[in-house]
Design an enzyme around this catalytic site. Structure first.
Site, short mmCIF file in Angstrom:
data_model
loop_
_atom_site.label_atom_id
_atom_site.label_comp_id
_atom_site.label_asym_id
_atom_site.label_seq_id
_atom_site.Cartn_x
_atom_site.Cartn_y
_atom_site.Cartn_z
CB THR A 1 0.50 4.72 -8.03
OG1 THR A 1 -0.57 4.01 -7.40
CG2 THR A 1 -0.07 5.99 -8.67
CD GLN B 1 0.60 -6.56 0.02
OE1 GLN B 1 1.08 -6.82 -1.07
NE2 GLN B 1 -0.07 -5.45 0.26
CD GLU C 1 -2.71 -1.51 0.31
OE1 GLU C 1 -3.16 -0.56 -0.35
OE2 GLU C 1 -3.02 -2.70 0.09
CG ASP D 1 6.16 -3.06 -8.85
OD1 ASP D 1 6.51 -2.98 -7.66
OD2 ASP D 1 4.98 -2.90 -9.22
NE ARG E 1 -6.16 -0.91 -1.18
CZ ARG E 1 -6.77 -1.72 -0.33
NH1 ARG E 1 -7.97 -2.16 -0.61
NH2 ARG E 1 -6.18 -2.09 0.78
#
Length: 388
Positions: A77, A234, A72, A230, A208
C-alpha cells in the site's frame, strides 16, 4: 533448510544479530569508523561505485530504498501511494487490472465473516440464505475468464449482506481475524457488484495482494530520483531479501500496529506484532546496513486506535509487560514504540519513526515528503563523510 527463515538467514550470515559490536551507532558509522580508522581502499571503492551509479542514471544519484516488513504490514500500500503521489497514479487500464483481485477480496471477506458466524454460533436471520452461504463458502475462483464475477455470487453476496446474522458476525470481527480491507469493500458492495464495475484509486489502495518475489518502483521527487525495492514479507519470501541488500542507502521498515492481536498467515502460533519486532531487531543489527538510514513506519494506526478504544482485545492480553491503562491509545502506542526502540543495535542508533495510515493519501503525502527529504539529507551527509 531450518524451519525458520530468520534462523536460516542468520546462519548464512545475512542477519548477524549475535554480533552487535559490528553494528552502526548513532551516526551510522561502525565502531572502527568512530575511532577514525575507516579503510582508505573501502572509501575509494564506495566513492567509485557512487560515481558509476551517477553515470548510469544520466548524472542523477539514485537513492535506493529497501522496503521491508512482515506479511500484511501494508508495504504494498505504501508503494501504491508513492505511485499515486509521485508517478501520476494508475492509468485506467492499470485500475481495471485490479478488478479480479478486488472481487476475490470481497468473496474472501464474506467467507471469513460466515466462518466467524459459525465459530460464534450466530445464526442467519433468513433460513433461505443458507443456500447463499453455501455458494459463497464453496467458491474457490470467483471470476470467469473475462474477470467478471460469477452470476450466482452476485446474488448470494447481495442477499447475505442484507442478513442481520451476517451483520452481527461482521460487528464481532475483532473476535476472529478479518482482513483490513473488508469493511471498506462491504461498504462499497453495491457499486462493486455492478456488471460495469471499474475500480477507482481508493479501491486499488485497499486491494489485498500478497507480494511475492522482488519488484521496484522508480520516481522523481524535487529533482531527486528514488528507487523503491519491495519484497515479499512472508517467511517463505525472506530468503530472497539478500539479493537486494547490497548498496542500500535507506531501509524503510513497515509494521502493522493493528496486528498486536492477530497471528501470521503462515504460522498461526506467532503473533504478528511480535514477528515484526523480531524482524526489526534482525534488520537493525544487520552488517549490510551500516551506512543506511533507518525509517520505521508504525502503520495501520487507525485500526490500532479502533481496537484499543472499542474492543476487549487490550494490549496487555497479548503483551503482559504493558502496565499502562486500558482503552488508552497514546499509552499503548508509546509502549509499542518503546519495544522497537529496545531492539535497535544500540540505544543511540538513529531511526526515523512515523505513525502512518497507508490508505490515506493526503496524510501519507505529508509523511513521505518528510521521509524523502530526510533520506536525501542523510545520504548527502554520508557522502560528505566518505570524502573526508
Amino acid at each position: 533448510l531450518p524451519s525458520s527463515p530468520l534462523r536460516y538467514i542468520k546462519q548464512r550470515g545475512v542477519l548477524p544479530g549475535d554480533h552487535p559490536s559490528s553494528i552502526t551507532m548513532g551516526s551510522c558509522l561502525s565502531t572502527a569508523d568512530k575511532k577514525g580508522k575507516r579503510s582508505t581502499s573501502g572509501t575509494r571503492l564506495r566513492r567509485a561505485m557512487e560515481e558509476e551509479e551517477v553515470l548510469k542514471n544520466g548524472g542523477l544519484l539514485v537513492n535506493k530504498v529497501l522496503l521491508l516488513g512482515a506479511g500484511e504490514s501494508g508495504k504494498s500500500t505504501v508503494v501504491r501511494q508513492m505511485k499515486i503521489i509521485y508517478n501520476s497514479g494508475f492509468s485506467l487500464e492499470e485500475l481495471s487490472e485490479y478488478r479480479p483481485t478486488i472481487l476475490a477480496n470481497l468473496i474472501t471477506s464474506m467467507q471469513v465473516v460466515l466462518n466467524g458466524a459459525g465459530a460464534l454460533q450466530i445464526h442467519l436471520e433468513h433460513p433461505q440464505n443458507t443456500h447463499h452461504a453455501q455458494v459463497v463458502l464453496a467458491t474457490v475462483d470467483p471470476v470467469d475468464e473475462n474477470g467478471d464475477l460469477l452470476p450466482d455470487l452476485r446474488l448470494s453476496l447481495d442477499e447475505l449482506w442484507k442478513d442481520s446474522g451476517v451483520r452481527e458476525s461482521f460487528k464481532k470481527a475483532h473476535e476472529y481475524e478479518l482482513n483490513d480491507s473488508a469493511p471498506y469493500y462491504f461498504s462499497q458492495m453495491q457499486r462493486i457488484l455492478r456488471p460495469d464495475y471499474r475500480p477507482n484509486m481508493e479501491d486499488v489502495l485497499r486491494a489485498r495482494v500478497r507480494t511475492t518475489g522482488i519488484s521496484d518502483t522508480e520516481f522523481m521527487s524535487r529533482g531527486v530520483r528514488f528507487k523503491i525495492i519491495d519484497v515479499g514479507g512472508q517467511r517463505s519470501e525472506r530468503r530472497k531479501w539478500i539479493q537486494c541488500f547490497e548498496d542500500v542507502k535507506t531501509v524503510m521498515f513497515v509494521c502493522a500496529m493493528s496486528g498486536y492481536d492477530m497471528h501470521l498467515y503462515e504460522d498461526e502460533t506467532q503473533n504478528r506484532l511480535k514477528e515484526s519486532l523480531d524482524l526489526f531487531k534482525a534488520i537493525s543489527n544487520n552488517r549490510f546496513f551500516l551506512d543506511a538510514s533507518m525509517v520505521l513506519f508504525l502503520n495501520k494506526m487507525d485500526l490500532f486506535k479502533h481496537k484499543i478504544m472499542n474492543t476487549q482485545n487490550q494490549l496487555k492480553r497479548y503483551f503482559p509487560d504493558y502496565d499502562g491503562p486500558v482503552f488508552n491509545v497514546d499509552e499503548a502506542a508509546k509502549f509499542v514504540q518503546a519495544e522497537f526502540q529496545k531492539r535497535k543495535a544500540f540505544p543511540s542508533q538513529v531511526v526515523h519513526l512515523h505513525y502512518t495510515m497507508a490508505t490515506d493519501t493526503a496524510k501519507m503525502k505529508v509523511v513521505l515528503d518528510n521521509v524523502l527529504q530526510s533520506i536525501v539529507q542523510d545520504n548527502l551527509q554520508a557522502m560528505s563523510s566518505n570524502l573526508l
